[in-house]
Design a protein around this motif. Sequence first.
Motif, PDB file in Angstrom:
ATOM      1  N   ALA A   6       9.228  31.957  23.153  1.00 39.05           N
ATOM      2  CA  ALA A   6       8.560  30.723  23.588  1.00 39.05           C
ATOM      3  C   ALA A   6       9.523  29.537  23.531  1.00 39.05           C
ATOM      4  CB  ALA A   6       7.333  30.452  22.725  1.00 39.05           C
ATOM      5  N   ILE A   7      10.314  29.469  22.463  1.00 37.40           N
ATOM      6  CA  ILE A   7      11.317  28.393  22.352  1.00 37.40           C
ATOM      7  C   ILE A   7      12.315  28.495  23.493  1.00 37.40           C
ATOM      8  CG2 ILE A   7      13.280  27.576  20.974  1.00 37.40           C
ATOM      9  CD1 ILE A   7      11.646  28.370  18.464  1.00 37.40           C
ATOM     10  N   ALA A   8      12.801  29.710  23.758  1.00 36.43           N
ATOM     11  CA  ALA A   8      13.781  29.905  24.826  1.00 36.43           C
ATOM     12  C   ALA A   8      13.215  29.503  26.182  1.00 36.43           C
ATOM     13  CB  ALA A   8      14.248  31.359  24.843  1.00 36.43           C
ATOM     14  N   ARG A   9      12.009  29.953  26.492  1.00 36.82           N
ATOM     15  CA  ARG A   9      11.405  29.604  27.786  1.00 36.82           C
ATOM     16  C   ARG A   9      11.188  28.099  27.907  1.00 36.82           C
ATOM     17  NH1 ARG A   9       8.547  34.372  26.639  1.00 36.82           N
ATOM     18  NH2 ARG A   9       6.819  33.176  25.814  1.00 36.82           N
ATOM     19  N   PHE A  10      10.750  27.458  26.820  1.00 36.76           N
ATOM     20  CA  PHE A  10      10.542  26.014  26.828  1.00 36.76           C
ATOM     21  C   PHE A  10      11.863  25.286  27.093  1.00 36.76           C
ATOM     22  CE2 PHE A  10      10.772  22.015  24.451  1.00 36.76           C
ATOM     23  CZ  PHE A  10       9.791  21.278  25.113  1.00 36.76           C
ATOM     24  N   LEU A  11      12.913  25.672  26.379  1.00 36.65           N
ATOM     25  CA  LEU A  11      14.208  25.006  26.558  1.00 36.65           C
ATOM     26  C   LEU A  11      14.759  25.200  27.965  1.00 36.65           C
ATOM     27  CD1 LEU A  11      15.894  25.714  23.110  1.00 36.65           C
ATOM     28  CD2 LEU A  11      15.072  23.522  23.987  1.00 36.65           C
ATOM     29  N   LEU A  12      14.582  26.387  28.514  1.00 36.33           N
ATOM     30  CA  LEU A  12      15.033  26.614  29.889  1.00 36.33           C
ATOM     31  C   LEU A  12      14.262  25.739  30.867  1.00 36.33           C
ATOM     32  CD1 LEU A  12      15.442  30.479  29.757  1.00 36.33           C
ATOM     33  CD2 LEU A  12      17.275  28.810  30.061  1.00 36.33           C
ATOM     34  N   ARG A  13      12.960  25.641  30.665  1.00 41.39           N
ATOM     35  CA  ARG A  13      12.122  24.847  31.559  1.00 41.39           C
ATOM     36  C   ARG A  13      12.504  23.373  31.515  1.00 41.39           C
ATOM     37  NH1 ARG A  13       7.667  27.042  30.347  1.00 41.39           N
ATOM     38  NH2 ARG A  13       7.087  25.673  28.643  1.00 41.39           N
ATOM     39  N   VAL A  14      12.659  22.799  30.307  1.00 39.34           N
ATOM     40  CA  VAL A  14      12.936  21.362  30.213  1.00 39.34           C
ATOM     41  C   VAL A  14      14.368  21.006  30.609  1.00 39.34           C
ATOM     42  CG1 VAL A  14      11.159  20.960  28.462  1.00 39.34           C
ATOM     43  CG2 VAL A  14      13.518  21.333  27.741  1.00 39.34           C
ATOM     44  N   THR A  15      15.296  21.976  30.547  1.00 39.72           N
ATOM     45  CA  THR A  15      16.672  21.684  30.937  1.00 39.72           C
ATOM     46  C   THR A  15      16.967  22.036  32.387  1.00 39.72           C
ATOM     47  OG1 THR A  15      17.439  23.826  30.105  1.00 39.72           O
ATOM     48  CG2 THR A  15      17.576  21.936  28.585  1.00 39.72           C
ATOM     49  N   GLY A  16      16.025  22.701  33.053  1.00 42.26           N
ATOM     50  CA  GLY A  16      16.192  22.997  34.469  1.00 42.26           C
ATOM     51  C   GLY A  16      17.082  24.197  34.771  1.00 42.26           C
ATOM     52  N   TRP A  17      17.283  25.077  33.792  1.00 43.80           N
ATOM     53  CA  TRP A  17      18.075  26.282  34.019  1.00 43.80           C
ATOM     54  C   TRP A  17      17.151  27.431  34.417  1.00 43.80           C
ATOM     55  CZ3 TRP A  17      23.408  27.195  33.559  1.00 43.80           C
ATOM     56  CH2 TRP A  17      24.155  26.077  33.208  1.00 43.80           C
ATOM     57  N   LYS A  18      17.649  28.299  35.298  1.00 45.63           N
ATOM     58  CA  LYS A  18      16.890  29.450  35.765  1.00 45.63           C
ATOM     59  C   LYS A  18      17.461  30.706  35.115  1.00 45.63           C
ATOM     60  CE  LYS A  18      17.188  31.725  39.891  1.00 45.63           C
ATOM     61  NZ  LYS A  18      17.229  31.820  41.347  1.00 45.63           N
ATOM     62  N   LEU A  19      16.583  31.566  34.614  1.00 43.59           N
ATOM     63  CA  LEU A  19      16.966  32.821  33.989  1.00 43.59           C
ATOM     64  C   LEU A  19      16.658  33.973  34.934  1.00 43.59           C
ATOM     65  CD1 LEU A  19      17.857  34.381  31.399  1.00 43.59           C
ATOM     66  CD2 LEU A  19      15.441  34.430  30.781  1.00 43.59           C
ATOM     67  N   VAL A  20      17.632  34.880  35.107  1.00 49.49           N
ATOM     68  CA  VAL A  20      17.431  36.046  35.961  1.00 49.49           C
ATOM     69  C   VAL A  20      17.841  37.315  35.212  1.00 49.49           C
ATOM     70  CG1 VAL A  20      17.753  34.752  38.108  1.00 49.49           C
ATOM     71  CG2 VAL A  20      19.713  35.868  37.047  1.00 49.49           C
TER      72      VAL A  20
END
Length: 191
Positions: A6-20
């Motif tokens: 949850a922390i990882a997904r939140f940080l990715l969302r607020v920083t605008g990075w996309k995970l693949v």
Amino acid sequence: MRIRPAIARFLLRVTGWKLVGTLPPRGIFVGAPHTSNWDWVVMLLIVWSNRTQPQALIKQEFFSGPFGPILRATGGVPLDRANPGETVRALLKAAEGADEFQLTLAAEGTRSKGEYWKSGFYRIAQQTGLPIVLGFVDGPTRTLGVGPSIVPSGDVVADMDRIRAFYADKRGIRPENRTEPRLREEADRSL
């Protein structure tokens, strides 16, 4: 462990990075290009998003002072680069019976532009039969994630050609510091 994804997904969302991509449960996870101090955070975001706890080899000098407990809590394992064998053997013994095992390495060995990658990731994969899992960060596209897994064939040039092809368009956070995926051993094919 449940809070980390949850922390990882939140940080990715607020920083605008996309995970693949998806991280397999076992492997030698190579994080590249290694061009910034932020790469450690990036690799944590990748593995935590995939609900995995990494073991990350980090030079022992980083463990003195206030960052030591943080590094250990997030899977950091101190590595004496002058004598890495004992640490690596202990980790590999732990991996033998584990259903899940991710050893995370920065194959470039430095955040600065270099001439060669360190060959430890390849040697460990050969010795254990674990696949090399290609993780990446690409600053210009703000994308990070997991690429293909490669089981070393023993032909180091052919294997590194596959790795080079994958990383050809990956630039890291500071593209000027990127090191081309190349091993010293490729010239003599003696891995």
